[in-house]
Design a protein around this motif. Structure first.
Motif, short mmCIF file in Angstrom:
data_model
loop_
_atom_site.label_atom_id
_atom_site.label_comp_id
_atom_site.label_asym_id
_atom_site.label_seq_id
_atom_site.Cartn_x
_atom_site.Cartn_y
_atom_site.Cartn_z
N TYR B 24 22.80 -116.91 -9.12
CA TYR B 24 22.75 -116.62 -7.70
C TYR B 24 21.39 -116.96 -7.12
O TYR B 24 21.13 -116.75 -5.94
CB TYR B 24 23.11 -115.16 -7.44
N ARG B 26 19.03 -119.72 -5.92
CA ARG B 26 19.05 -121.14 -5.60
C ARG B 26 17.73 -121.50 -4.97
O ARG B 26 17.50 -121.23 -3.80
CB ARG B 26 20.19 -121.45 -4.65
N GLY B 29 17.71 -124.25 -2.09
CA GLY B 29 19.09 -124.57 -1.74
C GLY B 29 19.97 -124.94 -2.90
O GLY B 29 21.04 -124.41 -3.05
N TYR B 30 19.54 -125.83 -3.79
CA TYR B 30 20.48 -126.26 -4.80
C TYR B 30 19.89 -126.45 -6.20
O TYR B 30 20.50 -127.11 -7.03
CB TYR B 30 21.22 -127.53 -4.37
N ASN B 32 19.03 -124.83 -9.73
CA ASN B 32 19.49 -123.66 -10.46
C ASN B 32 18.96 -123.72 -11.89
O ASN B 32 19.18 -124.69 -12.58
CB ASN B 32 21.01 -123.67 -10.47
N TYR B 34 18.99 -122.94 -15.86
CA TYR B 34 20.00 -122.58 -16.86
C TYR B 34 19.29 -122.15 -18.13
O TYR B 34 18.91 -123.00 -18.94
CB TYR B 34 20.92 -123.78 -17.14
N LEU B 72 32.08 -128.90 -18.81
CA LEU B 72 30.77 -129.34 -18.31
C LEU B 72 29.64 -128.80 -19.18
O LEU B 72 28.89 -129.56 -19.80
CB LEU B 72 30.62 -128.89 -16.87
N GLY B 75 30.04 -129.71 -23.02
CA GLY B 75 29.56 -131.04 -23.40
C GLY B 75 28.05 -131.08 -23.52
O GLY B 75 27.51 -131.58 -24.51
N ALA B 76 27.36 -130.52 -22.54
CA ALA B 76 25.89 -130.58 -22.53
C ALA B 76 25.31 -129.76 -23.68
O ALA B 76 24.37 -130.20 -24.34
CB ALA B 76 25.36 -130.07 -21.19
N LEU B 131 27.05 -135.39 -16.46
CA LEU B 131 28.48 -135.12 -16.60
C LEU B 131 29.06 -134.61 -15.29
O LEU B 131 30.21 -134.88 -14.95
CB LEU B 131 28.72 -134.07 -17.69
N GLU B 132 28.24 -133.88 -14.54
CA GLU B 132 28.74 -133.30 -13.31
C GLU B 132 29.00 -134.36 -12.25
O GLU B 132 30.05 -134.37 -11.61
CB GLU B 132 27.77 -132.26 -12.78
N SER B 133 28.04 -135.25 -12.06
CA SER B 133 28.25 -136.28 -11.03
C SER B 133 29.10 -137.41 -11.57
O SER B 133 29.87 -138.03 -10.85
CB SER B 133 26.90 -136.82 -10.55
N PHE B 134 29.00 -137.67 -12.89
CA PHE B 134 29.79 -138.68 -13.58
C PHE B 134 29.78 -140.03 -12.87
O PHE B 134 30.81 -140.67 -12.70
CB PHE B 134 31.23 -138.20 -13.76
N GLN B 138 24.89 -142.56 -8.63
CA GLN B 138 24.09 -141.43 -8.15
C GLN B 138 23.01 -141.04 -9.13
O GLN B 138 22.52 -139.91 -9.14
CB GLN B 138 25.00 -140.22 -7.90
N ARG B 145 17.49 -133.99 -9.69
CA ARG B 145 17.95 -132.62 -9.94
C ARG B 145 17.55 -132.18 -11.34
O ARG B 145 17.18 -131.03 -11.56
CB ARG B 145 19.46 -132.53 -9.78
#
Lengths: 272, 176
Positions: B24, B26, B29-30, B32, B34, B72, B75-76, B131-134, B138, B145
């Motif tokens: 939660y 951010r 804005g984006y 994160n 892990y 997702l 895999g990572a 993997l997320e944008s695949f 991009q 990111r």
């Protein structure tokens, strides 16, 4: 055969890695609809319980904002009610079911920072929610339901690769589509705008009602900046979303009561 | 405390921290962090390869279940588990990998731990965002990111390691 077994044994680390990675990628590849609802299904009782537990705490911190929002919405509804009272509809005694029902729900999990964002809400099939229903906040359009379990549903938010909403410009009634390519959760894209349509900053963009998912006239956002196409085929524009996805808390699920009939009607079209 | 109990508590603790708090946060804005992957970094040096991979799979899948992103994080994290022995070999020589010690700040020193954790965080985060944008188109966005999130994840990992450093030392002293 023995040599093969020896080989597999010697490189078991690499083989196990490949097997697990392939499983992961397969899950990822199927994740758009099928696997996601499956994974939510198998875990809904515990994961849902946990998200709910957290949301119960977190909700207290935004009570004031939520109250303000509800007050504003109440006022808006009162105004609309007054307007309809004045119009004095004749009472339809044969068929009075409204076209759309609104089911209130609470967001228990939501992201804005990923490439493809999902909303999880605390209502499911028991409360009458089904796949392909629209989700709106009190500010505007928010997403589309893609998977349903007994008590929870998952929806793609407008901030998703596959979210593609048919919209209409308020002042010119022209159709276009809204998509999102990230990364800013406040800004989307309007595409497929015919070149002869005049766009101005701040023009309201609303749902077109063409998809049976959203009723006509729900606000999606306002035009931020028109982008003229250099080749002159279709213009585009950036869009300021009306919904603040970062604050999403209470939403309405939109149920189209005529969906079955409309789908049947679509089947009656002659094949092209 | 037995090694298994410590590992179980660490697994649950890091997952709870990740899922209930950090998801939660951010930044800007984006971005994160892990940090659940710290669990993979702290498994003992001498752990068997297949156990390491299975832990990676279980950890990644658990995170996926809760974040509704099937495959997702799995895999990572599996990729990160696969790369871990290589990173250890590159950073400290082969003789380390036989014993049962866990990688830690107090035993290996800040320099070693910094480069070890940074390499693994970069591998995991790049795999995750890719993997997320695949998409190759991009890739710029993905790299950006990765860079931002790596900074924050690495900072929190070092913070956690310093916080629990003294605790583990006194526990060792008690054991001796």
């Amino acid at each position: 055969m023995y040599n093969l077994l020896r080989f597999l044994q010697k490189y078991n680390f690499v083989f196990l890695f490949l097997v697990l990675e392939v499983i992961a990628i397969m899950m990822l590849a199927n994740s758009h609809t099928y696997h996601r609802s499956k994974i939510i299904n198998s875990s809904s009782s515990f994961a849902g319980y946990m998200f709910n537990f957290r949301a119960n705490f977190a909700d207290y911190f935004t009570l004031q904002h939520t109250n303000e929002l509800l007050l504003k919405e109440n006022a808006e509804l009162h105004r609309k009610l007054e307007y309809y009272r004045k119009q004095q509809f004749p009472v339809d005694t044969l068929y009075s079911k409204p076209d759309f029902d609104y089911i209130p729900a609470r967001v228990i999990s939501n992201t804005v920072h990923l490439r493809n964002n999902y909303i999880v809400i605390d209502k499911g099939s028991r409360q009458g929610i089904a796949k392909d229903m629209g989700i709106m906040s009190s500010e505007g359009v928010a997403g589309i339901v893609t998977g349903v379990t007994e008590n929870y549903s998952v929806a793609i938010s407008l901030l998703h690769k596959y979210a593609n909403i048919s919209v209409r410009f308020k002042h010119s009634d022209q159709l276009a589509n809204v998509t999102w390519n990230g990364p800013d959760f406040r800004i989307g894209n309007i595409v497929d705008i015919p070149t002869y349509v005049n766009m101005k900053n701040g023009d309201t963009v609303m749902t077109s009602g063409n998809s049976f998912i959203f009723p006509e006239g729900i606000i999606v956002g306002t035009i931020d900046e028109p982008i003229e196409s250099p080749s002159g085929d279709m213009n585009a524009a950036t869009l300021l979303f009306a919904t603040d996805f970062n604050k999403l808390k209470s939403v309405f699920v939109i149920k189209n009561n005529n969906k079955f009939e409309l789908n049947n009607l679509n089947k009656l079209r002659p094949d092209e | 405390m037995s090694r298994y109990l410590i590992n179980t508590l660490r697994f649950i603790g890091l997952l709870a921290l990740q899922l209930l708090v950090l998801n939660y946060i951010r930044i800007n804005g984006y971005i994160n962090p892990y940090i659940y992957i710290l669990f993979m970094m702290l498994l003992p040096f001498g752990i068997k390869g297949w156990v390491l991979l299975l832990w990676g799979f279980v950890l990644g899948y658990t995170v996926d279940v809760f974040m509704a992103t099937p495959g997702l994080h799995t895999g990572a994290t599996v990729l990160m588990a696969f790369m871990r022995p290589t990173i250890i070999r590159m950073s400290s020589g082969a003789q380390q990998s036989e014993n049962l010690f866990e990688p830690s700040l107090s035993k290996m020193g800040i320099n070693w731990f910094f480069s070890y954790s940074l390499s693994l965080v970069v591998i995991h985060h790049f795999a995750l965002f890719f993997l997320e944008s695949f998409s190759i188109a991009q890739i710029g966005n993905t790299l950006l990111r990765t860079l931002y999130s790596v900074v924050f994840t690495q900072a929190i990992i070092l913070l956690l390691m310093f916080m629990f450093k003294s605790g583990s030392k006194s526990a060792e002293r008690r054991a001796l």
